[in-house]
Design a protein around this motif. Structure first.
Motif, PDB file in Angstrom:
ATOM      1  N   SER A  65     -51.232  24.406  19.966  1.00  0.00           N
ATOM      2  CA  SER A  65     -50.957  24.585  18.543  1.00  0.00           C
ATOM      3  C   SER A  65     -49.519  24.236  18.195  1.00  0.00           C
ATOM      4  O   SER A  65     -49.245  23.681  17.131  1.00  0.00           O
ATOM      5  N   THR A  66     -48.593  24.540  19.085  1.00  0.00           N
ATOM      6  CA  THR A  66     -47.195  24.166  18.868  1.00  0.00           C
ATOM      7  C   THR A  66     -47.066  22.644  18.826  1.00  0.00           C
ATOM      8  O   THR A  66     -46.366  22.089  17.963  1.00  0.00           O
ATOM      9  N   MET A  67     -47.772  21.952  19.716  1.00  0.00           N
ATOM     10  CA  MET A  67     -47.757  20.491  19.713  1.00  0.00           C
ATOM     11  C   MET A  67     -48.355  19.958  18.407  1.00  0.00           C
ATOM     12  O   MET A  67     -47.838  18.994  17.832  1.00  0.00           O
ATOM     13  N   LEU A  68     -49.424  20.595  17.924  1.00  0.00           N
ATOM     14  CA  LEU A  68     -50.015  20.185  16.645  1.00  0.00           C
ATOM     15  C   LEU A  68     -49.009  20.344  15.512  1.00  0.00           C
ATOM     16  O   LEU A  68     -48.847  19.435  14.689  1.00  0.00           O
ATOM     17  N   LEU A  69     -48.337  21.483  15.461  1.00  0.00           N
ATOM     18  CA  LEU A  69     -47.361  21.707  14.391  1.00  0.00           C
ATOM     19  C   LEU A  69     -46.190  20.725  14.483  1.00  0.00           C
ATOM     20  O   LEU A  69     -45.692  20.246  13.458  1.00  0.00           O
ATOM     21  N   ASP A  70     -45.751  20.411  15.694  1.00  0.00           N
ATOM     22  CA  ASP A  70     -44.680  19.425  15.868  1.00  0.00           C
ATOM     23  C   ASP A  70     -45.125  18.062  15.323  1.00  0.00           C
ATOM     24  O   ASP A  70     -44.379  17.393  14.599  1.00  0.00           O
ATOM     25  N   GLY A  71     -46.340  17.649  15.679  1.00  0.00           N
ATOM     26  CA  GLY A  71     -46.867  16.365  15.216  1.00  0.00           C
ATOM     27  C   GLY A  71     -47.070  16.341  13.709  1.00  0.00           C
ATOM     28  O   GLY A  71     -46.747  15.352  13.042  1.00  0.00           O
ATOM     29  N   LEU A  72     -47.589  17.426  13.151  1.00  0.00           N
ATOM     30  CA  LEU A  72     -47.808  17.519  11.709  1.00  0.00           C
ATOM     31  C   LEU A  72     -46.485  17.445  10.962  1.00  0.00           C
ATOM     32  O   LEU A  72     -46.349  16.713   9.983  1.00  0.00           O
ATOM     33  N   SER A  73     -45.498  18.185  11.434  1.00  0.00           N
ATOM     34  CA  SER A  73     -44.183  18.200  10.786  1.00  0.00           C
ATOM     35  C   SER A  73     -43.568  16.801  10.789  1.00  0.00           C
ATOM     36  O   SER A  73     -43.051  16.335   9.761  1.00  0.00           O
ATOM     37  N   ALA A  74     -43.614  16.110  11.909  1.00  0.00           N
ATOM     38  CA  ALA A  74     -43.057  14.760  12.022  1.00  0.00           C
ATOM     39  C   ALA A  74     -43.826  13.802  11.110  1.00  0.00           C
ATOM     40  O   ALA A  74     -43.223  12.962  10.417  1.00  0.00           O
ATOM     41  N   PHE A  75     -45.150  13.906  11.070  1.00  0.00           N
ATOM     42  CA  PHE A  75     -45.976  13.047  10.225  1.00  0.00           C
ATOM     43  C   PHE A  75     -45.635  13.231   8.750  1.00  0.00           C
ATOM     44  O   PHE A  75     -45.446  12.254   8.015  1.00  0.00           O
ATOM     45  N   LEU A  76     -45.538  14.479   8.314  1.00  0.00           N
ATOM     46  CA  LEU A  76     -45.235  14.752   6.903  1.00  0.00           C
ATOM     47  C   LEU A  76     -43.828  14.279   6.538  1.00  0.00           C
ATOM     48  O   LEU A  76     -43.608  13.769   5.438  1.00  0.00           O
ATOM     49  N   THR A  77     -42.873  14.399   7.463  1.00  0.00           N
ATOM     50  CA  THR A  77     -41.516  13.911   7.225  1.00  0.00           C
ATOM     51  C   THR A  77     -41.531  12.389   7.073  1.00  0.00           C
ATOM     52  O   THR A  77     -40.904  11.840   6.171  1.00  0.00           O
ATOM     53  N   ASP A  78     -42.270  11.705   7.962  1.00  0.00           N
ATOM     54  CA  ASP A  78     -42.384  10.242   7.874  1.00  0.00           C
ATOM     55  C   ASP A  78     -43.036   9.812   6.570  1.00  0.00           C
ATOM     56  O   ASP A  78     -42.610   8.860   5.930  1.00  0.00           O
TER      57      ASP A  78
END
Length: 150
Positions: free
Chosen positions: A133-146
């Motif tokens: 879940s931490t990896m999911l949140l990291d990926g989601l955060s980076a995606f939304l920033t991009d």
């Protein structure tokens, strides 16, 4: 990001909370649109299928950093658009799906707090699920920033 682990009488839980610089509708769309989900969740392109409604099914083949592939399946147990999603994941050998709750709370129209919560049967399962879940949140955060910078 804040993290909380608990041991309850009925299992081992974790709760992850993160602030995202996106409105809840964009976070929801990223989590419930197959093409977007595949981009940030480390899923094989074309492997993600989602029928986002109570009782609807989902599947995805996740790709690990070392190139391993893990097919996952499950169903949506609860759906409240832009607010709450309870996802059931099929686990071999278990009669009931393992449920993870995602809750969104929009702050000011531009920021959203996301909370992921899950209860597992063992401390080891909890730790593995929390890491995922931490990896999911990291990926989601980076995606939304991009997405916001494009």
């Amino acid at each position: 990001m804040s993290t909380e682990q608990t041991t309850a009488a009925d299992g081992f839980s974790y709760t992850l909370t993160r602030a995202l610089a996106s409105p809840a509708a964009k976070v929801w769309q990223a989590w419930t649109t197959p093409e977007q989900y595949a981009r940030w969740a480390n899923a094989d392109a074309g492997s993600v299928e989602m029928d986002v409604r109570p009782g609807g099914a989902w599947k995805a083949t996740m790709v690990t950093p070392d190139g391993g592939r893990f097919p996952l399946t499950g169903s949506y147990l609860e759906v409240a658009e832009n607010r709450r999603l309870v996802v059931g994941m099929d686990v071999p050998g278990k009669p009931e799906p393992l449920a993870m709750t995602m809750e969104l709370a929009e702050q000011d129209g531009h920021h959203t707090q996301i909370v992921l919560h899950q209860t597992c049967d063992t401390a080891e399962e909890r730790d593995m699920a929390e890491q995922g879940s931490t990896m999911l949140l990291d990926g989601l955060s980076a995606f939304l920033t991009d997405e916001a910078s494009n």
